[in-house]
Design a protein around this motif. Structure first.
Motif, mmCIF file in Angstrom:
data_model
loop_
_atom_site.group_PDB
_atom_site.id
_atom_site.type_symbol
_atom_site.label_atom_id
_atom_site.label_comp_id
_atom_site.label_asym_id
_atom_site.label_seq_id
_atom_site.Cartn_x
_atom_site.Cartn_y
_atom_site.Cartn_z
ATOM 1 N N ALA A 61 -72.387 -50.891 -17.169
ATOM 2 C CA ALA A 61 -73.775 -51.043 -16.663
ATOM 3 C C ALA A 61 -74.256 -52.414 -16.465
ATOM 4 O O ALA A 61 -74.287 -53.383 -17.287
ATOM 5 C CB ALA A 61 -74.865 -50.379 -17.764
ATOM 6 N N ASP A 62 -74.821 -52.733 -15.375
ATOM 7 C CA ASP A 62 -74.988 -53.953 -14.775
ATOM 8 C C ASP A 62 -76.347 -54.212 -14.085
ATOM 9 O O ASP A 62 -76.756 -55.192 -13.494
ATOM 10 C CB ASP A 62 -74.145 -54.770 -14.026
ATOM 11 C CG ASP A 62 -73.606 -54.189 -12.605
ATOM 12 O OD1 ASP A 62 -74.166 -53.111 -12.356
ATOM 13 O OD2 ASP A 62 -72.679 -54.604 -12.163
ATOM 14 N N ARG A 109 -76.178 -58.074 -20.300
ATOM 15 C CA ARG A 109 -75.948 -58.681 -19.296
ATOM 16 C C ARG A 109 -76.281 -58.100 -17.909
ATOM 17 O O ARG A 109 -75.288 -57.865 -17.124
ATOM 18 C CB ARG A 109 -74.265 -58.879 -19.377
ATOM 19 C CG ARG A 109 -74.067 -59.852 -20.477
ATOM 20 C CD ARG A 109 -72.481 -59.853 -20.682
ATOM 21 N NE ARG A 109 -71.858 -58.472 -21.117
ATOM 22 C CZ ARG A 109 -70.704 -58.295 -21.083
ATOM 23 N NH1 ARG A 109 -69.628 -59.213 -20.518
ATOM 24 N NH2 ARG A 109 -70.336 -57.033 -21.424
ATOM 25 N N ILE A 110 -77.386 -57.983 -17.603
ATOM 26 C CA ILE A 110 -77.714 -57.175 -16.422
ATOM 27 C C ILE A 110 -77.938 -58.303 -15.367
ATOM 28 O O ILE A 110 -78.566 -59.200 -15.314
ATOM 29 C CB ILE A 110 -79.396 -56.595 -16.608
ATOM 30 C CG1 ILE A 110 -79.263 -55.479 -17.631
ATOM 31 C CG2 ILE A 110 -79.822 -55.834 -15.393
ATOM 32 C CD1 ILE A 110 -78.370 -54.216 -17.378
ATOM 33 N N ALA A 111 -77.054 -57.589 -14.329
ATOM 34 C CA ALA A 111 -77.065 -58.714 -13.132
ATOM 35 C C ALA A 111 -77.974 -58.516 -11.963
ATOM 36 O O ALA A 111 -78.356 -59.346 -11.112
ATOM 37 C CB ALA A 111 -75.594 -58.964 -12.615
ATOM 38 N N PHE A 112 -78.337 -57.055 -11.771
ATOM 39 C CA PHE A 112 -79.108 -56.495 -10.653
ATOM 40 C C PHE A 112 -80.273 -55.844 -11.044
ATOM 41 O O PHE A 112 -80.072 -54.831 -11.970
ATOM 42 C CB PHE A 112 -78.073 -55.768 -10.106
ATOM 43 C CG PHE A 112 -76.986 -56.587 -9.387
ATOM 44 C CD1 PHE A 112 -76.956 -57.416 -8.405
ATOM 45 C CD2 PHE A 112 -75.792 -56.105 -10.122
ATOM 46 C CE1 PHE A 112 -75.726 -57.936 -8.103
ATOM 47 C CE2 PHE A 112 -74.326 -56.665 -9.818
ATOM 48 C CZ PHE A 112 -74.558 -57.833 -8.842
ATOM 49 N N VAL A 113 -81.554 -56.135 -10.619
ATOM 50 C CA VAL A 113 -82.711 -55.367 -10.788
ATOM 51 C C VAL A 113 -83.199 -54.869 -9.535
ATOM 52 O O VAL A 113 -83.453 -55.461 -8.460
ATOM 53 C CB VAL A 113 -83.662 -56.276 -11.481
ATOM 54 C CG1 VAL A 113 -85.031 -55.703 -11.740
ATOM 55 C CG2 VAL A 113 -83.338 -56.857 -12.658
ATOM 56 N N VAL A 114 -83.656 -53.765 -9.540
ATOM 57 C CA VAL A 114 -84.197 -52.820 -8.241
ATOM 58 C C VAL A 114 -85.670 -52.764 -8.694
ATOM 59 O O VAL A 114 -85.594 -51.924 -9.502
ATOM 60 C CB VAL A 114 -83.412 -51.600 -7.928
ATOM 61 C CG1 VAL A 114 -84.053 -50.894 -6.869
ATOM 62 C CG2 VAL A 114 -81.950 -51.880 -7.851
ATOM 63 N N ARG A 137 -78.724 -61.681 -11.158
ATOM 64 C CA ARG A 137 -77.965 -62.446 -10.042
ATOM 65 C C ARG A 137 -78.977 -62.048 -8.873
ATOM 66 O O ARG A 137 -79.035 -62.874 -7.759
ATOM 67 C CB ARG A 137 -76.706 -62.202 -9.781
ATOM 68 C CG ARG A 137 -75.896 -62.781 -11.056
ATOM 69 C CD ARG A 137 -74.416 -62.217 -10.962
ATOM 70 N NE ARG A 137 -73.967 -61.789 -9.784
ATOM 71 C CZ ARG A 137 -72.898 -61.008 -9.400
ATOM 72 N NH1 ARG A 137 -72.278 -60.309 -10.476
ATOM 73 N NH2 ARG A 137 -72.587 -60.872 -8.453
ATOM 74 N N SER A 138 -79.595 -60.808 -8.926
ATOM 75 C CA SER A 138 -80.371 -60.389 -7.698
ATOM 76 C C SER A 138 -81.402 -59.518 -8.003
ATOM 77 O O SER A 138 -81.194 -58.650 -9.088
ATOM 78 C CB SER A 138 -79.256 -59.710 -6.814
ATOM 79 O OG SER A 138 -80.014 -58.978 -5.675
#
Length: 756
Positions: A61-62, A109-114, A137-138
């Motif tokens: 899960a990222d 270690r969440i890399a992407f957020v919507v 990261r985004s």
């Protein structure tokens, strides 16, 4: 429809096996309340941790989905996107991340957020906080639209291809009322498990954005959650007209609707999803904050054998229909898992699934003491700023009844009752609750007394009034346009935004000094995001320019105080039209006779970029047929005019020019009066040889515009040119003459004159 569906569910679903009822809580009981944080934000984090643990057991899960924690619609809409992204749903305040959120993102270690929703729901400062987190990261924002229905469509598009209904090949969507959030909560687990979008509708009409998405996504079936009091009978025919099959899961209230959705969930077992009888979630149906982010986790399932269903309750107990359903299940039944603390779902509701109704019930009539009895809604909901709550009736033997509010109980001093009509003394304000607990839930006790001797007073009748936020708290108008209508917009004409003068629509508007304005434009609000007009500034006025042609324009109230309310846009104006061109040039022209060119005219067009093509036309006038006009705007006669021509020497012609706009616009007619002026050049005649010789032909040639055509020639001679007596020659007239011996010593001349 709901009854038929419930019946079909009950005939299709086998009762859970005895082994399925033997629950291994693995160290977790409902008393521990694993999904009860200090507030809705912490509860969402607790749910998200378990969701991510489930994902990480087989994958990585990222990604997380971040929505407003105060605009409750958005997290409920995001369930299908959660499935697509394999991401939990987190909640945030508008202008700052809640405590613990940043640490959660780093720890996992969440890399992407919507982010779902525009800056009026999740501000740019929150996005800035996210971008500053080392693991992220985004950050992507979706759902930047004007209405929740449009945001629901944006989310559905981002979630990809919609799933099918329960073993069919029919792409399906859930449809709930924009204000019926409990119904959206109950369909969440199924929406996640099957990948079905949750779309929004009004009471009587399907929003255009929703209708457009149904066609665009090829939706074959729509399942309405809620009875006709939230989605009226007018909606299914409108959907059917789009070629969509319509089902409805609607009970007499939100609680029975949650039961019908659960039955449909169970009926879907083995046909697109697996239903797990081990656990059953319980969410407060009157205060949904603890269940906002629950849909994805329940769609995963709290157990190991499939998805988990959800039922709604209130603090006082389960509804009779739900109680009866659970009582009829064989064995000990599923473990009830409450979402939220004891203030949301008390222990006595969970343990043994609680009594059927925990609220006090009026004692029965006694033959010796027939007190008057009150009937009416014990749990009304009203929109803020409204005084009337509801009318209550009385049953009794008296003729005259006196109603009273118990001022010593609960929030009694805030109410008054007259002839059974219960009202607030002053308008309640959702943003400034006046109840004792400050949660917009008001407790009041009413009684009624008859006129018997002695008078008899009813038992206390408790009423819990929930005040909800107005769905459209501050109306913004442009140029005083009537409510619901669009103001016209024209290039060069100032637009002025104001708050509505209707007191019912401006109570929530900010005070002076608490807001700015933002002007935005959009060529197609149904499918395009709004664009800031950078030259408009932050004031309440804006004058459209050439750049706005074809766009609609709106004004948005922007709150400037911290922790302020969502922004409020005006209705869009009508599209800024392409203004017709005008013509620059002389409308009163004088030209010399025999001259072809009259004048050159120039188009002036504020709506079309320089260099675009223009089409010129001779469109009228008394002498239109005598003129033409070139592509460059040069007006000319088709043939040079003659002053001596019998017609009048003032010619009338009308010209127009058409631009290349979309749509093309034509100027008003431009009238030109052309006056033809006499050249005043006399006619002279030249003779080819001024030293004539006998036998040599002389040629006469006329010079000058005034020479007659045709003319008559006459040759004459004289002996004394100083005192002439001119005599015609013997030879017939014409432009040539050959002198003879008779002319020796004479002077010759030729005369040209008009033919009589």
């Amino acid at each position: 429809m709901a009854t038929l569906l419930a019946a079909s569910v009950l005939t299709l679903v086998a009762a859970p096996s005895a082994s399925a009822q033997q629950i291994d809580l693995t160290g977790r009981s409902f008393i521990e309340r694993p999904y009860a944080g200090e507030d809705r934000y912490e509860t969402a984090l607790l749910i998200a941790r378990e969701f991510i643990d489930n994902v990480n057991a087989a994958d990585r899960a990222d990604t997380v989905i971040l929505t407003s924690g105060t605009w409750l619609t958005h997290p409920l809409l995001a369930v299908s996107l959660s499935r697509q992204e394999n991401a939990p749903i987190l909640l945030t305040r508008q202008n700052a991340l809640p405590p613990g959120t940043a640490e959660f993102l780093v720890d996992n270690r969440i890399a992407f957020v919507v982010v779902v929703g525009g800056p009026e729901y999740v501000s740019e400062s929150v996005v800035g906080e996210l971008d500053a987190i080392a693991s992220v990261r985004s950050t992507t924002r979706i759902g930047v639209s004007r209405t929740d229905a449009e945001i629901a469509v944006d989310v559905a598009r981002s979630a990809g291809r919609p799933g099918n209904w329960c073993g069919t090949a029919e792409p399906t969507a859930f449809l709930v009322n924009t204000t019926a959030l409990p119904d959206a909560t109950t369909v969440g687990p199924m929406a996640f498990a099957l990948g079905l979008p949750i779309l929004l509708t009004g009471l009587d009409a399907v929003p255009p954005a929703t209708s457009a998405y149904l066609a665009e996504a090829g939706i074959a079936r729509v399942v309405i959650a809620g009875d006709t009091d939230v989605v009226s009978a007018a909606v299914p025919p409108a959907l059917a007209a789009l070629g969509v099959r319509v089902d409805r899961l609607g009970g007499v209230d939100r609680f029975e609707t949650s039961l019908l959705v659960l039955l449909a969930h169970i009926a879907c077992h083995g046909r697109g999803l697996d239903f797990d009888w081990e656990f059953l979630a319980l969410v407060n149906g009157r205060s949904l904050v603890d269940g906002l982010a629950a849909g994805p986790l329940l769609g995963q399932g709290l157990g190991t054998d499939g998805t988990t269903g959800v039922l709604l309750t209130d603090r006082t107990g389960l509804s009779v229909a739900i109680r009866d359903f659970l009582a009829d299940l064989p064995g000990p039944g599923p473990v009830i898992v409450p979402f939220g603390g004891t203030d949301a779902v008390p222990d006595d509701v969970v343990i043994g699934v609680g009594p059927p109704l925990a609220r006090p019930v009026d004692p029965p009539f006694l033959a010796a003491d027939p007190r008057p009895r009150i009937s009416g809604d014990r749990d009304p909901e009203i929109t803020e700023h409204n005084l009337p709550i509801g009318t209550y009736t009385v049953t009794g033997t008296g003729d005259v009844f006196t109603w009273e509010v118990d001022d010593g109980a609960g929030d009694g001093p805030l109410f008054v009752i007259t002839d059974g009509l219960l009202r607030f003394r002053s308008e309640p304000d959702y943003e400034s609750p006046g109840d004792d607990d400050g949660d917009n839930v008001y407790e009041v006790v009413i009684t009624v007394t008859d006129d018997d001797t002695p008078p008899r007073t009813s038992f206390d009748f408790g009423v819990t009034v929930t005040v909800v936020d107005t769905p459209d708290p501050c109306h913004v108008e442009i140029n005083g346009a009537a409510p619901g209508s669009s103001a016209p917009a024209v290039v060069g004409v100032e637009l002025h935004a104001t708050f509505s003068t209707d007191a019912a629509h401006n109570r929530e508007c900010p005070d002076p000094g608490e807001h700015d304005w933002r002007w935005e434009s959009n060529p197609d609000p149904g499918s395009r995001p709004w664009t800031l007009i950078p030259t408009a500034g932050d004031g309440p006025t804006y004058t459209p320019t050439n750049d706005d042609v074809g766009d609609v324009v709106r004004a948005v109230v922007v709150y400037t105080l911290p922790d302020s309310k969502p922004e409020h846009p005006s209705l869009p104006t009508a599209a800024v039209p392409n203004p017709p061109p005008t013509i620059d040039g002389d409308n009163d022209v004088s030209v010399l006779e025999h001259t072809v060119t009259v004048a050159t005219y120039t188009p002036v067009d504020d709506g079309v970029a320089a260099g675009d093509a223009f089409r010129w036309t001779v469109s009228g006038g008394t002498d239109a047929g005598l003129f033409r006009i070139s592509a460059g705007g040069e007006l000319s006669f088709r043939a040079g005019p003659d002053f001596e021509d019998p017609r009048a020497n003032v010619y009338g012609v009308v010209i127009t020019v058409t631009d290349a706009g979309s749509p093309p616009r034509t100027s008003e007619g431009f009238a030109v009066a052309v006056t033809v002026v006499d050249t005043s050049l006399p006619c002279t005649v030249n003779i080819s040889n001024l030293a004539p010789q006998v036998g040599t032909v002389l040629h006469a040639r006329p010079l000058g515009s005034e020479c007659p055509e045709p003319g008559e020639w006459r040759w004459e001679s004289t002996r004394d040119p100083d005192n002439p007596a001119w005599t015609p020659t013997a030879t017939p007239g014409g432009p040539t003459y050959m002198p003879t011996n008779d002319d020796v010593g004479d002077v010759l001349r030729v005369v040209l004159h008009n033919v009589p």
